[in-house]
Scaffold this motif. Structure first.
Motif, PDB file in Angstrom:
ATOM      1  N   ILE A 116       5.032  13.869   3.932  1.00 49.86           N
ATOM      2  CA  ILE A 116       5.410  12.483   4.218  1.00 49.86           C
ATOM      3  C   ILE A 116       4.897  11.596   3.092  1.00 49.86           C
ATOM      4  CG2 ILE A 116       3.310  12.048   5.580  1.00 49.86           C
ATOM      5  CD1 ILE A 116       5.036  10.232   7.391  1.00 49.86           C
ATOM      6  N   GLY A 117       5.647  10.562   2.794  1.00 48.72           N
ATOM      7  CA  GLY A 117       5.225   9.554   1.832  1.00 48.72           C
ATOM      8  C   GLY A 117       5.711   8.188   2.301  1.00 48.72           C
ATOM      9  N   PRO A 165       0.831  -1.211   0.000  1.00 46.88           N
ATOM     10  CA  PRO A 165       0.000   0.000   0.000  1.00 46.88           C
ATOM     11  C   PRO A 165       0.859   1.252   0.000  1.00 46.88           C
ATOM     12  CG  PRO A 165      -0.062  -1.066   2.142  1.00 46.88           C
ATOM     13  CD  PRO A 165       0.645  -2.010   1.225  1.00 46.88           C
ATOM     14  N   PHE A 166       0.220   2.378  -0.266  1.00 47.46           N
ATOM     15  CA  PHE A 166       0.947   3.638  -0.448  1.00 47.46           C
ATOM     16  C   PHE A 166       0.199   4.737   0.294  1.00 47.46           C
ATOM     17  CE2 PHE A 166       3.130   7.102  -2.380  1.00 47.46           C
ATOM     18  CZ  PHE A 166       4.220   6.604  -3.099  1.00 47.46           C
ATOM     19  N   MET A 167       0.921   5.629   0.926  1.00 50.99           N
ATOM     20  CA  MET A 167       0.324   6.794   1.584  1.00 50.99           C
ATOM     21  C   MET A 167       1.183   8.013   1.286  1.00 50.99           C
ATOM     22  SD  MET A 167       0.795   9.031   4.335  1.00 50.99           S
ATOM     23  CE  MET A 167       1.823   8.151   5.528  1.00 50.99           C
ATOM     24  N   PHE A 168       0.525   9.153   1.033  1.00 46.34           N
ATOM     25  CA  PHE A 168       1.283  10.383   0.869  1.00 46.34           C
ATOM     26  C   PHE A 168       0.439  11.569   1.313  1.00 46.34           C
ATOM     27  CE2 PHE A 168      -0.872   9.725  -3.178  1.00 46.34           C
ATOM     28  CZ  PHE A 168      -1.366  10.976  -3.503  1.00 46.34           C
ATOM     29  N   SER A 169       1.129  12.648   1.624  1.00 48.17           N
ATOM     30  CA  SER A 169       0.456  13.854   2.112  1.00 48.17           C
ATOM     31  C   SER A 169       0.396  14.906   1.025  1.00 48.17           C
ATOM     32  CB  SER A 169       1.202  14.417   3.323  1.00 48.17           C
ATOM     33  OG  SER A 169       2.492  14.863   2.941  1.00 48.17           O
ATOM     34  N   SER A 185      -0.118  18.938   1.897  1.00 46.37           N
ATOM     35  CA  SER A 185      -0.428  19.888   2.966  1.00 46.37           C
ATOM     36  C   SER A 185      -0.895  21.245   2.468  1.00 46.37           C
ATOM     37  CB  SER A 185       0.800  20.071   3.864  1.00 46.37           C
ATOM     38  OG  SER A 185       1.101  18.871   4.561  1.00 46.37           O
ATOM     39  N   GLN A 186      -0.485  21.654   1.275  1.00 42.39           N
ATOM     40  CA  GLN A 186      -0.922  22.943   0.751  1.00 42.39           C
ATOM     41  C   GLN A 186      -2.368  22.849   0.259  1.00 42.39           C
ATOM     42  OE1 GLN A 186       1.110  24.552  -2.765  1.00 42.39           O
ATOM     43  NE2 GLN A 186       1.408  26.466  -1.677  1.00 42.39           N
ATOM     44  N   GLN A 187      -3.226  23.889   0.458  1.00 38.84           N
ATOM     45  CA  GLN A 187      -2.924  25.109   1.168  1.00 38.84           C
ATOM     46  C   GLN A 187      -2.999  24.937   2.706  1.00 38.84           C
ATOM     47  OE1 GLN A 187      -2.060  28.048  -0.143  1.00 38.84           O
ATOM     48  NE2 GLN A 187      -2.442  27.695  -2.307  1.00 38.84           N
ATOM     49  N   ILE A 188      -4.130  24.495   3.232  1.00 42.33           N
ATOM     50  CA  ILE A 188      -4.272  24.380   4.685  1.00 42.33           C
ATOM     51  C   ILE A 188      -4.690  22.970   5.080  1.00 42.33           C
ATOM     52  CG2 ILE A 188      -4.700  26.824   5.079  1.00 42.33           C
ATOM     53  CD1 ILE A 188      -7.725  26.147   5.248  1.00 42.33           C
ATOM     54  N   HIS A 189      -3.983  21.984   4.526  1.00 43.82           N
ATOM     55  CA  HIS A 189      -4.296  20.582   4.829  1.00 43.82           C
ATOM     56  C   HIS A 189      -3.308  19.948   5.801  1.00 43.82           C
ATOM     57  CE1 HIS A 189      -7.433  20.643   1.802  1.00 43.82           C
ATOM     58  NE2 HIS A 189      -6.570  21.217   0.983  1.00 43.82           N
ATOM     59  N   ALA A 190      -2.223  20.654   6.164  1.00 37.78           N
ATOM     60  CA  ALA A 190      -1.306  20.108   7.171  1.00 37.78           C
ATOM     61  C   ALA A 190      -2.044  19.883   8.485  1.00 37.78           C
ATOM     62  CB  ALA A 190      -0.122  21.049   7.380  1.00 37.78           C
TER      63      ALA A 190
END
Length: 649
Positions: A244-245, A169-173, A175-180
């Motif tokens: 993060i990934g 499986p795979f996960m990544f972030s 964050s822009q604009q206000i998703h952090a």
């Protein structure tokens, strides 16, 4: 962030919530100081954050995280080192979205930790929930233990079946604009910058990367895969660059300071496509000063990534849709790299100053492309972007056409008008370059990056700096009124420099010959066309064609089913408008395979205009949704919902 060299509007409202430090500037002659600007507090008010950085600022973040693919959550804690600016303040206010808060503790003066009272406010659909922590002792450090939601707007979780390798499986972030704030409780505003460390636990078959140096060691070999990783980011960054990934990732170098992380089956073709990256870094350094982030690595994400790229320092996140085998779309790399100066080094203070990131970056990107691939290619890309601006700027969106957007205009920070912040911003800088001369303007821009290095600034600060170091220094070349017209007025000034392309003139002639007489371009000519020329060929077509005309083009050029997303983005909407049903099957496959909003939203928006098209859009979305990022899902859901709610004609 770059949707690509050929972008559409960012203004898709997202259903879920809604797409850049610290050390002194290098030694040398500093440009004239511009301290006499508007008060800092007035410049740094961010209407999209609950934080109160005038009272207390986060200066360092220490993360302890555990990645749980089964539950699709991150468990952990965030320890915030604080700088108390207001000695009377007794609260720490943070931004969160859909976080389950387990505990909040503060470090006492004796080094022991004590429980702190806190309150989590009801959620606002855009801003999330304000977390107010009572800190009567103004603790030097505060630690929040929390768990993310499986539906966190800043994280995407893919099953193994959704990846290229089909194993992990795979996960990544994003964050822009206000998703952090959806995966870390923090002051989620670009006006606050912090250093960070992270300790991350993950399954042993999973490699984790972040927008930071992997510790211990800095070779980024990727050999250490034991599910236990540590990271350090010594240069302070704004929250939207926290990234993060995690997945089945391997590393392959391009140069001593650059390389690609990707799934094993994709890494070789990515390295081949991005082989010019080191030369791009060197080119930009010659223009605008040293690269200050140590390494420039790239993470190739699955096709579901909602953007073209994200400029996370040390680790640019990239869509695989730019890999077409001929380097024709590598201006995306130039764009994300340029953010290392404009955005990551000198950052916009709020979303209403977004052009300071994207417009300056788009200008620098074009200079990199011109230097490496020639003025002809740079001009073609300028023409494409400005043609899109002309179609995007309408009477209805004039308030979003000014570079200096008024407070309160952006109800959601993802609603910036793309042609304003990217294309008009870059056009403004080209105007200044031509008026002041390239040599003097390059010196100004390099000085600007040095002067504001590792700071977050406003449009007002840029204006005052330019007045002191351009307008007043070289009088008679640009008046303040001309300068301000670019910043504060809608549209593009009449005296904006124009760009033409001889190669596009030839494409225009070929298209006209086909429309007039059905004569296709000569094969020896069209065989040499680049992606940019094919894009221009399709974009110049009438709003609709006869199905048989599209069939003739398909027979000659095989547009339906093209692996090139930039061509597909133009071809499929034209096919839908023209009733060319022969493209529907491949169109649906494209929408299911790709989650990049810029490439797929034009087709969805055309489909929903007719009952049959709306039905196909809903059926296709139902299949594609499990692999879409929450940001993309929100865009598509909004488009479909608005079409279904519209009165029938």
């Amino acid at each position: 962030m770059r949707h690509s060299i050929l972008m559409l509007s960012l203004a898709a409202v997202l259903a879920a919530t809604t797409g850049c430090k610290r050390d002194a500037a290098p030694a040398g002659d500093a440009p004239a100081s511009t301290a006499a600007t508007a008060p800092a507090a007035a410049q740094m008010i961010d209407e999209h954050s609950y934080a109160q950085p005038d009272k207390v600022k986060v200066k360092d973040l220490a993360l302890e995280l555990k990645v749980d693919f089964d539950k699709k959550v991150i468990d952990g804690s965030a320890t915030l080192a604080l700088d108390w600016l207001d000695k009377a303040a007794t609260q720490l206010v943070l931004d969160t979205r859909d976080l389950a808060i387990g505990k909040v503790v503060g470090e006492r003066s004796d080094g022991k930790w004590e429980d702190l009272k806190y309150a989590l406010a009801p959620a606002d659909k855009v801003l999330g929930s304000k977390l107010t922590i009572e800190t009567p002792q103004r603790n030097a450090r505060v630690r929040i233990t929390y768990t993310t939601s499986p539906d966190a707007s800043g994280l995407q979780w893919l099953t193994a079946a959704m990846t290229e390798g089909k194993k992990t499986p795979f996960m990544f972030s994003q964050s822009q604009q206000i998703h952090a704030r959806s995966w870390v409780p923090l002051q989620d505003t670009p006006s606050v910058r912090f250093t960070y460390t992270a300790h991350v636990l993950a399954p042993q078959d999973t490699m984790v990367v972040m927008s930071a140096a992997i510790e211990p060691g800095a070779d980024n070999s990727g050999d250490k895969r034991d599910g236990d990783y540590s990271f350090r980011m010594p240069q302070a960054i704004p929250s939207y660059l926290l990234a993060i990934g995690a997945g089945d990732l391997v590393f392959k170098p391009i140069s001593k300071r650059s390389g690609v992380w990707a799934e094993p089956t994709a890494v070789a073709k990515a390295v081949a496509e991005f082989a010019d990256t080191e030369k791009m870094i060197e080119t930009t350094e010659q223009l605008y000063g040293p690269y200050r982030w140590d390494r420039y690595d790239m993470l190739l994400l699955p096709p579901s990534f909602p953007y073209g790229g994200m400029e996370n320092p040390r680790m640019t996140f990239l869509t695989p849709t730019v890999i077409v085998g001929d380097k024709s779309l590598v201006s995306l790399i130039a764009h994300e790299l340029a953010h290392s100066w404009s955005g990551n080094l000198v950052t916009f203070s709020t979303a209403k100053d977004a052009w300071l990131n994207e417009g300056v970056t788009s200008y620098v990107e074009n200079r990199i492309i011109e230097s490496m691939y020639g003025k002809e290619r740079a001009d073609m890309e300028n023409v494409i972007e400005r043609n899109e601006l002309k179609s995007e700027f309408t009477a209805d969106n004039k308030p979003l056409q000014a570079l200096a957007v008024k407070a309160g205009t952006l109800k959601d920070p993802d609603d910036n008008l793309g042609s304003t912040v990217y294309t008009k911003g870059a056009w403004f800088l080209q105007f200044l370059e031509q008026r002041f001369g390239r040599a003097d303007f390059d010196a100004f821009l390099r000085g600007y990056f040095d002067h504001f290095a590792f700071q977050s600034i406003s449009t007002d600060q840029f204006r005052e700096y330019a007045k002191a170091n351009l307008l007043d220094k070289y009088p008679g070349k640009v008046t303040q009124a001309e300068f301000d017209a670019w910043l504060f007025e809608p549209g593009v000034p009449a005296d904006a420099p124009q760009t033409t392309s001889a190669r596009f003139d030839a494409v225009d002639a070929a298209r006209k010959a086909w429309l007039d007489a059905g004569t296709l371009p000569a094969k020896d000519a069209s065989a040499k066309w680049t992606t940019q020329e094919w894009v221009h060929f399709i974009e110049g077509m009438p709003e609709t064609l006869q199905p048989e005309q599209l069939a003739a083009l398909d027979a000659a050029y095989h547009f339906t089913g093209t692996p090139n997303g930039e061509i597909a983005q133009r071809w499929y909407p034209l096919a839908v408008r023209s009733g060319y049903a022969a493209a529907n099957a491949e169109l649906a496959k494209f929408l299911e395979r790709v989650g990049r909003r810029k490439l797929i939203m034009p087709t969805y928006k055309e489909l929903v205009k007719t009952p049959a098209g709306l039905k196909l859009a809903e059926e296709t979305f139902a299949k594609a949704k499990p692999g879409y990022h929450p940001i993309t899902t929100g865009s598509v859901e909004t488009t479909i919902a608005e079409a279904k709610a519209a009165p029938t004609k």
